[in-house]
Motif scaffolding. Structure first.
Motif, PDB file in Angstrom:
ATOM      1  N   UNK A   1       9.698 -28.565 -14.730  1.00  0.00           N
ATOM      2  CA  UNK A   1       8.537 -28.231 -13.912  1.00  0.00           C
ATOM      3  C   UNK A   1       8.614 -28.914 -12.546  1.00  0.00           C
ATOM      4  N   UNK A   2       9.176 -30.110 -12.496  1.00  0.00           N
ATOM      5  CA  UNK A   2       9.344 -30.817 -11.223  1.00  0.00           C
ATOM      6  C   UNK A   2      10.267 -30.052 -10.284  1.00  0.00           C
ATOM      7  N   UNK A   3      11.390 -29.584 -10.814  1.00  0.00           N
ATOM      8  CA  UNK A   3      12.337 -28.840  -9.987  1.00  0.00           C
ATOM      9  C   UNK A   3      11.748 -27.488  -9.564  1.00  0.00           C
ATOM     10  N   UNK A   4      11.005 -26.854 -10.443  1.00  0.00           N
ATOM     11  CA  UNK A   4      10.338 -25.595 -10.086  1.00  0.00           C
ATOM     12  C   UNK A   4       9.321 -25.833  -8.973  1.00  0.00           C
ATOM     13  N   UNK A   5       8.586 -26.933  -9.079  1.00  0.00           N
ATOM     14  CA  UNK A   5       7.623 -27.286  -8.033  1.00  0.00           C
ATOM     15  C   UNK A   5       8.335 -27.540  -6.711  1.00  0.00           C
TER      16      UNK A   5
ATOM     17  N   UNK B   1       7.074 -34.639  -0.445  1.00  0.00           N
ATOM     18  CA  UNK B   1       5.862 -34.711  -1.264  1.00  0.00           C
ATOM     19  C   UNK B   1       6.183 -34.787  -2.753  1.00  0.00           C
ATOM     20  N   UNK B   2       7.211 -34.095  -3.181  1.00  0.00           N
ATOM     21  CA  UNK B   2       7.600 -34.095  -4.590  1.00  0.00           C
ATOM     22  C   UNK B   2       8.183 -35.460  -4.979  1.00  0.00           C
ATOM     23  N   UNK B   3       9.009 -36.005  -4.113  1.00  0.00           N
ATOM     24  CA  UNK B   3       9.613 -37.310  -4.383  1.00  0.00           C
ATOM     25  C   UNK B   3       8.548 -38.400  -4.407  1.00  0.00           C
ATOM     26  N   UNK B   4       7.592 -38.345  -3.487  1.00  0.00           N
ATOM     27  CA  UNK B   4       6.526 -39.351  -3.444  1.00  0.00           C
ATOM     28  C   UNK B   4       5.667 -39.284  -4.707  1.00  0.00           C
TER      29      UNK B   4
ATOM     30  N   UNK C   1       0.267 -34.239  -6.030  1.00  0.00           N
ATOM     31  CA  UNK C   1      -0.527 -34.386  -7.250  1.00  0.00           C
ATOM     32  C   UNK C   1       0.163 -33.750  -8.458  1.00  0.00           C
ATOM     33  N   UNK C   2       0.772 -32.583  -8.263  1.00  0.00           N
ATOM     34  CA  UNK C   2       1.442 -31.922  -9.393  1.00  0.00           C
ATOM     35  C   UNK C   2       2.791 -32.544  -9.711  1.00  0.00           C
ATOM     36  N   UNK C   3       3.453 -33.077  -8.725  1.00  0.00           N
ATOM     37  CA  UNK C   3       4.686 -33.826  -8.991  1.00  0.00           C
ATOM     38  C   UNK C   3       4.367 -35.043  -9.843  1.00  0.00           C
ATOM     39  N   UNK C   4       3.279 -35.704  -9.496  1.00  0.00           N
ATOM     40  CA  UNK C   4       2.818 -36.863 -10.273  1.00  0.00           C
ATOM     41  C   UNK C   4       2.561 -36.458 -11.722  1.00  0.00           C
TER      42      UNK C   4
END
Length: 230
Positions: A78-82, A136-139, A65-68
């Protein structure tokens, strides 16, 4: 991207035949089955619900959800930090490695279908690094790029987790393929509840809590005759 194209990509990402490597993992089920702690459908269903509610939803679902959200905002930092945070929160080595392996396999697939230039840029950054690339991040990023709704994206990930776990149960001889399909259908409400958990948590709250299963998972790598990587 129109709704029809988004639906096509959603179906593609949720396809059980998508060769990202999930098939090689039992999500902690095999070590418990080897110890005789899960033998029948009732015990399996209890494990599935606990795993979905206490592991998949508050960690992988939250990450999706947060990657989205981060991708939708164009916030690659923020994506890489996540991505790094997800790695840190996966405390079982085999689970951590599986997440990265499957994520990087998905990146290879995405490089062939090219959903968007922005997604290509993000996945190229991960490919150049030796760390990161959690599934999960890639999806989450791929779903945002495709125009899939955030709720649909998270529900897809929760359903994929249940489907993969039931597939592992079939291969372990814990239930029949027909029973697995029935349980998957009956799990619709549980999947929706898990998605609600994922969508309602902040990324800093990502965590899992299944200590008994974790203890057996840590011993699994030393098990003789195991069929799965985790």
């Amino acid at each position: 991207m129109n709704s029809s194209s988004a639906l096509q990509i959603l179906l593609h990402l949720s396809d059980s035949s998508l060769p990202v490597g999930r098939f090689a993992h039992s999500f902690g089920l095999e070590p418990l089955a080897m110890e005789g702690l899960i033998e029948g459908e009732e015990e399996l269903l209890e494990y599935l619900i606990t795993n979905l509610r206490d592991c998949f939803a508050p960690l992988d679902g939250v990450a999706v959800s947060w990657s989205y959200r981060h991708f939708s905002e164009g916030n690659f930092r923020a994506l890489h930090d996540l991505d790094n945070l997800v790695t840190c929160r996966k405390i079982i080595p085999s689970t951590r490695l599986a997440s990265k392996y499957c994520g990087r396999e998905l990146i290879r697939i995405l490089s062939e279908i090219s959903i968007s230039m922005e997604l290509n840029s993000f996945t190229d950054q991960i490919s150049r690094q030796k760390k990161g690339g959690n599934l999960s991040v890639v999806i989450g990023a791929a779903s945002a790029a495709a125009g899939i709704g955030i709720r649909e994206c998270v529900v897809m990930e929760m359903r994929s987790a249940v489907s993969s776990l039931l597939s592992a149960a079939v291969r372990l001889g814990l239930l029949s393929a027909l029973s697995a399909q029935r349980l998957l259908w009956q799990s619709a409400g549980i999947i929706e509840e898990a998605a609600e958990i994922s969508l309602g948590l902040d990324q800093e709250a990502m965590a899992t809590w299944f200590p008994d299963a974790d203890a057996y998972s840590l011993r699994h790598r030393f098990a003789f005759g195991r069929n799965f990587g985790s």
